[in-house]
Design a protein around this motif. Structure first.
Motif, PDB file in Angstrom:
ATOM      1  N   ILE A  67    -104.179   0.962 -16.875  1.00  0.00           N
ATOM      2  CA  ILE A  67    -105.326   1.622 -17.507  1.00  0.00           C
ATOM      3  C   ILE A  67    -105.016   1.936 -18.966  1.00  0.00           C
ATOM      4  O   ILE A  67    -105.852   1.746 -19.853  1.00  0.00           O
ATOM      5  N   ALA A  68    -103.804   2.399 -19.219  1.00  0.00           N
ATOM      6  CA  ALA A  68    -103.411   2.726 -20.593  1.00  0.00           C
ATOM      7  C   ALA A  68    -103.401   1.484 -21.475  1.00  0.00           C
ATOM      8  O   ALA A  68    -103.865   1.515 -22.621  1.00  0.00           O
ATOM      9  N   HIS A 128    -103.180  11.051 -30.427  1.00  0.00           N
ATOM     10  CA  HIS A 128    -102.231  12.016 -29.867  1.00  0.00           C
ATOM     11  C   HIS A 128    -102.691  12.497 -28.492  1.00  0.00           C
ATOM     12  O   HIS A 128    -101.890  12.622 -27.558  1.00  0.00           O
ATOM     13  N   ILE A 129    -103.974  12.774 -28.386  1.00  0.00           N
ATOM     14  CA  ILE A 129    -104.512  13.264 -27.114  1.00  0.00           C
ATOM     15  C   ILE A 129    -104.456  12.163 -26.054  1.00  0.00           C
ATOM     16  O   ILE A 129    -104.124  12.420 -24.889  1.00  0.00           O
ATOM     17  N   ALA A 130    -104.757  10.937 -26.463  1.00  0.00           N
ATOM     18  CA  ALA A 130    -104.669   9.813 -25.521  1.00  0.00           C
ATOM     19  C   ALA A 130    -103.243   9.667 -24.998  1.00  0.00           C
ATOM     20  O   ALA A 130    -103.028   9.396 -23.805  1.00  0.00           O
ATOM     21  N   TYR A 131    -102.272   9.863 -25.884  1.00  0.00           N
ATOM     22  CA  TYR A 131    -100.882   9.815 -25.432  1.00  0.00           C
ATOM     23  C   TYR A 131    -100.610  10.935 -24.429  1.00  0.00           C
ATOM     24  O   TYR A 131     -99.944  10.722 -23.404  1.00  0.00           O
ATOM     25  N   GLY A 132    -101.111  12.128 -24.714  1.00  0.00           N
ATOM     26  CA  GLY A 132    -100.911  13.246 -23.796  1.00  0.00           C
ATOM     27  C   GLY A 132    -101.518  12.981 -22.426  1.00  0.00           C
ATOM     28  O   GLY A 132    -100.904  13.273 -21.389  1.00  0.00           O
ATOM     29  N   VAL A 133    -102.717  12.422 -22.412  1.00  0.00           N
ATOM     30  CA  VAL A 133    -103.367  12.079 -21.133  1.00  0.00           C
ATOM     31  C   VAL A 133    -102.531  11.045 -20.386  1.00  0.00           C
ATOM     32  O   VAL A 133    -102.326  11.146 -19.167  1.00  0.00           O
ATOM     33  N   TYR A 134    -102.030  10.069 -21.121  1.00  0.00           N
ATOM     34  CA  TYR A 134    -101.179   9.038 -20.515  1.00  0.00           C
ATOM     35  C   TYR A 134     -99.900   9.648 -19.943  1.00  0.00           C
ATOM     36  O   TYR A 134     -99.523   9.379 -18.797  1.00  0.00           O
ATOM     37  N   LEU A 135     -99.225  10.475 -20.738  1.00  0.00           N
ATOM     38  CA  LEU A 135     -97.985  11.097 -20.278  1.00  0.00           C
ATOM     39  C   LEU A 135     -98.222  11.944 -19.030  1.00  0.00           C
ATOM     40  O   LEU A 135     -97.483  11.839 -18.037  1.00  0.00           O
ATOM     41  N   LEU A 136     -99.251  12.768 -19.070  1.00  0.00           N
ATOM     42  CA  LEU A 136     -99.529  13.640 -17.929  1.00  0.00           C
ATOM     43  C   LEU A 136     -99.938  12.830 -16.701  1.00  0.00           C
ATOM     44  O   LEU A 136     -99.557  13.166 -15.571  1.00  0.00           O
ATOM     45  N   LEU A 170     -98.101   4.474 -10.378  1.00  0.00           N
ATOM     46  CA  LEU A 170     -97.589   4.432 -11.741  1.00  0.00           C
ATOM     47  C   LEU A 170     -98.043   3.154 -12.446  1.00  0.00           C
ATOM     48  O   LEU A 170     -98.409   3.173 -13.626  1.00  0.00           O
ATOM     49  N   GLN A 171     -98.057   2.055 -11.708  1.00  0.00           N
ATOM     50  CA  GLN A 171     -98.494   0.783 -12.285  1.00  0.00           C
ATOM     51  C   GLN A 171     -99.968   0.840 -12.685  1.00  0.00           C
ATOM     52  O   GLN A 171    -100.363   0.312 -13.731  1.00  0.00           O
ATOM     53  N   GLU A 172    -100.779   1.478 -11.879  1.00  0.00           N
ATOM     54  CA  GLU A 172    -102.203   1.602 -12.210  1.00  0.00           C
ATOM     55  C   GLU A 172    -102.400   2.442 -13.470  1.00  0.00           C
ATOM     56  O   GLU A 172    -103.250   2.124 -14.310  1.00  0.00           O
ATOM     57  N   VAL A 173    -101.624   3.502 -13.603  1.00  0.00           N
ATOM     58  CA  VAL A 173    -101.696   4.325 -14.817  1.00  0.00           C
ATOM     59  C   VAL A 173    -101.330   3.491 -16.036  1.00  0.00           C
ATOM     60  O   VAL A 173    -101.997   3.546 -17.075  1.00  0.00           O
ATOM     61  N   GLU A 174    -100.269   2.701 -15.909  1.00  0.00           N
ATOM     62  CA  GLU A 174     -99.833   1.845 -17.017  1.00  0.00           C
ATOM     63  C   GLU A 174    -100.907   0.816 -17.371  1.00  0.00           C
ATOM     64  O   GLU A 174    -101.185   0.569 -18.548  1.00  0.00           O
TER      65      GLU A 174
END
Length: 201
Positions: free
Chosen positions: A196-197, A110-118, A190-194
């Motif tokens: 990394i996730a 859940h926290i990993a999702y939150g970090v990703y979303l933010l 945005l692509q870099e965030v994706e």
């Protein structure tokens, strides 16, 4: 969603423990301290309700910070850390120890999702979202630490030799790790965030 299903299972497991193992019948609201109420009675429902009328990137960020980063990332993780370690160190309630380990795994997702979303919101919408995240994180840190302090203050002698500083340091470390990770998105696309996730899966 699996997120909601897991949260419902968390409620169920503790409700069953209280009913079937501990035999607790009393109202537990007296454990809701001033800081607890500030987060769970005010900040959390306020941030979530706001999304119904204003689902802006800033509102999404503030809601995610409140739930994923503070409620889960500071309070739940610190609570599970203490609970798990207490059971393990004292060799008690092996079934509950196993369950708590599973709960910790759920919270990590859940926290990993939150970090990703933010991180996505920061990368996509820039400084206004980052400033909202930073402000919300800092505003809620004090009451989050207050919850921990007030729990310890309720006991003349803390059971199992639990140490307040250990809990506060753990909570602060979790807080700072998430802040640092999200802040990196300021210089990411945005692509870099994706990417990394996806690599973290």
């Amino acid at each position: 969603t699996s997120f909601l299903w897991e949260e419902a299972k968390h409620v169920e497991v503790f409700r069953r423990f209280l009913d079937e193992v501990a035999g607790v019948q009393e109202d537990l609201n007296h454990y809701h301290t001033e800081s607890y109420r500030q987060i769970f009675y005010e900040a959390l429902p306020g941030a979530m309700s706001r999304l119904l009328i204003e689902p802006s990137p800033v509102a999404q960020a503030e809601a995610s910070v409140t739930y994923n980063m503070i409620v889960e990332g500071v309070l739940a993780e610190t609570g599970y850390y203490g609970f798990y370690n207490t059971l393990e160190r004292n060799h008690i309630l092996p079934g509950l120890l196993q369950v708590t380990g599973k709960l910790k795994q759920d919270e990590s997702r859940h926290i990993a999702y939150g970090v990703y979303l933010l991180s996505r919101l920061v990368a996509e919408h820039g400084q206004p979202v980052w400033l909202a995240i930073e402000s919300r994180m800092n505003a809620l840190l004090e009451p989050a630490l207050g919850v921990i302090n007030e729990i310890f203050a309720a006991y003349p002698e803390m059971p199992f030799g639990l140490d307040l500083d250990e809990f506060l340091n753990f909570a602060l470390n979790q807080f700072q790790k998430r802040m640092d990770r999200i802040e990196r998105a300021k210089s990411q696309t945005l692509q870099e965030v994706e990417t990394i996730a996806l690599e973290a899966l």
